[in-house]
Design a protein around this motif. Structure first.
Motif, PDB file in Angstrom:
ATOM      1  N   SER A  36       0.852  -1.188   0.000  1.00  0.00           N
ATOM      2  CA  SER A  36       0.000   0.000   0.000  1.00  0.00           C
ATOM      3  C   SER A  36       0.890   1.240   0.000  1.00  0.00           C
ATOM      4  N   ALA A  37       0.280   2.380  -0.281  1.00  0.00           N
ATOM      5  CA  ALA A  37       1.055   3.630  -0.295  1.00  0.00           C
ATOM      6  C   ALA A  37       1.707   3.882   1.066  1.00  0.00           C
ATOM      7  N   TYR A  57       1.764   8.691  -3.170  1.00  0.00           N
ATOM      8  CA  TYR A  57       0.517   8.515  -3.924  1.00  0.00           C
ATOM      9  C   TYR A  57       0.674   9.002  -5.356  1.00  0.00           C
ATOM     10  N   ARG A  58       1.290  10.154  -5.507  1.00  0.00           N
ATOM     11  CA  ARG A  58       1.465  10.709  -6.841  1.00  0.00           C
ATOM     12  C   ARG A  58       2.351   9.782  -7.678  1.00  0.00           C
ATOM     13  N   THR A  59       3.413   9.279  -7.054  1.00  0.00           N
ATOM     14  CA  THR A  59       4.362   8.431  -7.770  1.00  0.00           C
ATOM     15  C   THR A  59       3.722   7.118  -8.225  1.00  0.00           C
ATOM     16  N   VAL A  60       3.001   6.457  -7.339  1.00  0.00           N
ATOM     17  CA  VAL A  60       2.388   5.187  -7.752  1.00  0.00           C
ATOM     18  C   VAL A  60       1.355   5.413  -8.856  1.00  0.00           C
ATOM     19  N   GLY A  67       2.095   2.171 -16.977  1.00  0.00           N
ATOM     20  CA  GLY A  67       1.948   0.742 -17.197  1.00  0.00           C
ATOM     21  C   GLY A  67       2.994  -0.105 -16.498  1.00  0.00           C
ATOM     22  N   LEU A  68       3.706   0.477 -15.544  1.00  0.00           N
ATOM     23  CA  LEU A  68       4.767  -0.257 -14.847  1.00  0.00           C
ATOM     24  C   LEU A  68       4.267  -0.945 -13.589  1.00  0.00           C
ATOM     25  N   VAL A  69       3.194  -0.409 -13.051  1.00  0.00           N
ATOM     26  CA  VAL A  69       2.681  -0.887 -11.769  1.00  0.00           C
ATOM     27  C   VAL A  69       1.187  -1.168 -11.905  1.00  0.00           C
ATOM     28  N   ALA A  70       0.747  -2.236 -11.245  1.00  0.00           N
ATOM     29  CA  ALA A  70      -0.677  -2.562 -11.240  1.00  0.00           C
ATOM     30  C   ALA A  70      -1.271  -2.234  -9.884  1.00  0.00           C
ATOM     31  N   GLN A  71      -2.487  -1.725  -9.904  1.00  0.00           N
ATOM     32  CA  GLN A  71      -3.196  -1.427  -8.663  1.00  0.00           C
ATOM     33  C   GLN A  71      -4.060  -2.614  -8.284  1.00  0.00           C
ATOM     34  N   LEU A  72      -4.074  -2.886  -6.996  1.00  0.00           N
ATOM     35  CA  LEU A  72      -4.763  -4.067  -6.498  1.00  0.00           C
ATOM     36  C   LEU A  72      -5.706  -3.620  -5.394  1.00  0.00           C
ATOM     37  N   ASP A  73      -6.989  -3.887  -5.566  1.00  0.00           N
ATOM     38  CA  ASP A  73      -7.945  -3.522  -4.517  1.00  0.00           C
ATOM     39  C   ASP A  73      -8.552  -4.794  -3.962  1.00  0.00           C
ATOM     40  N   TYR A  82      -0.112  -1.869  -4.521  1.00  0.00           N
ATOM     41  CA  TYR A  82       0.539  -1.728  -5.815  1.00  0.00           C
ATOM     42  C   TYR A  82       1.599  -2.802  -5.956  1.00  0.00           C
ATOM     43  N   GLU A  83       1.700  -3.347  -7.172  1.00  0.00           N
ATOM     44  CA  GLU A  83       2.749  -4.328  -7.434  1.00  0.00           C
ATOM     45  C   GLU A  83       3.301  -4.106  -8.829  1.00  0.00           C
TER      46      GLU A  83
END
Ligand SMILES: [Zn+2]
Ligand SMILES: [Zn+2]
Ligand SMILES: [Zn+2]
Length: 140
Positions: A36-37, A57-60, A67-73, A82-83
């Protein structure tokens, strides 16, 4: 349009932004856990990297747009994780209910079901979510 806005934004913020981006990417690469952030924030603090939570937060979000990082909820979690996307295709997760450990399940068992759903509903299936929870070996 959006992409050029991002690269312009990155260029405008210069080296500092790039260093932050690199630090976050390196952290995600090392941990093998979706973070998480606030996780990212506290781990970078421990490494004495000067960053504030707003910047995390801004960076993620920028990394996500790139397209480098995926968000996971995940279900039952109040905040996104984020991964790294790199080298990982579509996959699912299992989360320990006690310690919160998350493991990648590098497979998707839903291909047949997706086909069936498309046949039955005439929809074109674009995405799905599937997550498991339970007790990791340490917490059993
Ligand atoms: Zn556990
Ligand atoms: Zn994953
Ligand atoms: Zn799947």
């Amino acid at each position: 349009m959006l992409e050029s806005a991002i690269s312009q934004g990155l260029r405008a913020t210069g080296r500092r932004m790039t260093r932050t981006r690199k630090a976050v990417l390196a952290l995600l690469e090392r941990t093998h856990q979706p973070l998480s952030a606030t996780d990212i924030y506290s781990q970078l603090q421990e490494e004495h990297i000067a960053i504030d939570l707003v910047t995390v937060y801004r960076t993620v979000n920028v990394l996500k747009e790139l397209g480098l990082v995926a968000q996971l909820d995940l279900h039952h979690e109040g905040q996104s994780r984020y991964e790294l996307k790199e080298g990982r295709t579509h996959h699912h997760h299992i989360r320990c209910q006690i310690c919160g450990k998350i493991v990648d399940l590098l497979l998707c068992p839903l291909k047949k079901l997706t086909k069936l759903i498309e046949e039955r509903t005439k929809f074109v299936v674009d995405d799905h979510t599937l997550e498991f929870s339970g007790f990791c070996p340490k917490c059993q």
